[in-house]
Design an enzyme around this catalytic site. Sequence first.
Site, PDB file in Angstrom:
ATOM      1  N   ASP A  41       0.864  -1.175   0.000  1.00  0.00           N
ATOM      2  CA  ASP A  41       0.000   0.000   0.000  1.00  0.00           C
ATOM      3  C   ASP A  41       0.912   1.240   0.000  1.00  0.00           C
ATOM      4  O   ASP A  41       2.110   1.137   0.296  1.00  0.00           O
ATOM      5  CB  ASP A  41      -0.882  -0.032   1.251  1.00  0.00           C
ATOM      6  CG  ASP A  41      -1.735   1.202   1.385  1.00  0.00           C
ATOM      7  OD1 ASP A  41      -2.458   1.520   0.425  1.00  0.00           O
ATOM      8  OD2 ASP A  41      -1.666   1.870   2.443  1.00  0.00           O
TER       9      ASP A  41
ATOM     10  N   ASP B  69      -0.169   5.221   0.906  1.00  0.00           N
ATOM     11  CA  ASP B  69      -0.406   6.130   2.033  1.00  0.00           C
ATOM     12  C   ASP B  69      -0.350   5.382   3.360  1.00  0.00           C
ATOM     13  O   ASP B  69      -1.099   4.440   3.584  1.00  0.00           O
ATOM     14  CB  ASP B  69      -1.786   6.796   1.904  1.00  0.00           C
ATOM     15  CG  ASP B  69      -1.789   7.918   0.897  1.00  0.00           C
ATOM     16  OD1 ASP B  69      -0.840   8.722   0.902  1.00  0.00           O
ATOM     17  OD2 ASP B  69      -2.735   8.003   0.090  1.00  0.00           O
TER      18      ASP B  69
END
Length: 270
Positions: free
Chosen positions: A13, A15
């Site tokens: 991922d 953020d």
Amino acid sequence: MIKIEDYDVYSFDLDGTIYVGDTLLPGVVKTLEYIRSKGKKVRFITNSSNLSREECKERLERLGLSIQPEEVVTALYLTALYFKEQHPAARVYVVGDGQVKTELHRQSIVTTDEPVKATHVLVGHDRAFSYDRIQHAMNAIYQGAKLIVINPDPVCPVPDGYIPDTMAFAKAIEVASGRAIDQIIGKPTDYYADKLLDISETDSNRILIVGDRLETDIMLGQAHGFATCLVLTGVANKQDIHKSIIKPDYMIENLSELFALELSLEKSHL
């Protein structure tokens, strides 16, 4: 702890995992270098609704990382593919930042600013969200348009806290229209998982998902047979794990811990 040979594809991922705002998080550079040095694949999997693959690549490169376009999987990109594959004749009313329309147009999907002509309402992160946009979206849905949501994230981490994300806007439209959401594209949906498998070109048990959200990143793995590692540099914390039925296979403070033992052993042999 995780060994590099355990998996063929390491999917991160963005953020809260790779960066927060414009700051690269600890351990990112060395971890990615180590994975690639061992001939393993890297994927960057984000629920972002306002970043194309090209923009995501450029952002990561500005932070000092070396990225190939095929390594990037954004929810916005997959949303455009979803329309191309399943609704190529759609006319889409967009509630979202400008990049949403641009990405749809890249896949030859028509957008419209006239609610009465819309076959679908598509919701992403929208910095200009307003009363008028809710009204137009709900009117389109009253006329039969389906409600599609780019990702299920209610908030997004930023350096000084959080900002509202896609699901906050989608829920307002859902309540106003009285119509349940028809389709969510981003993690942890089946559609996202299937596309990740296609792009990764390996079996599900050879993929590790590394992320900071239990309900998206870790749930993506739990629901589809991917191994998971929760990193505590974003949304979730240790207390959240104790309260949740969604459990990661591994947990680390930041990415510097992912291969800490192997890296230290290699360094000692130099």
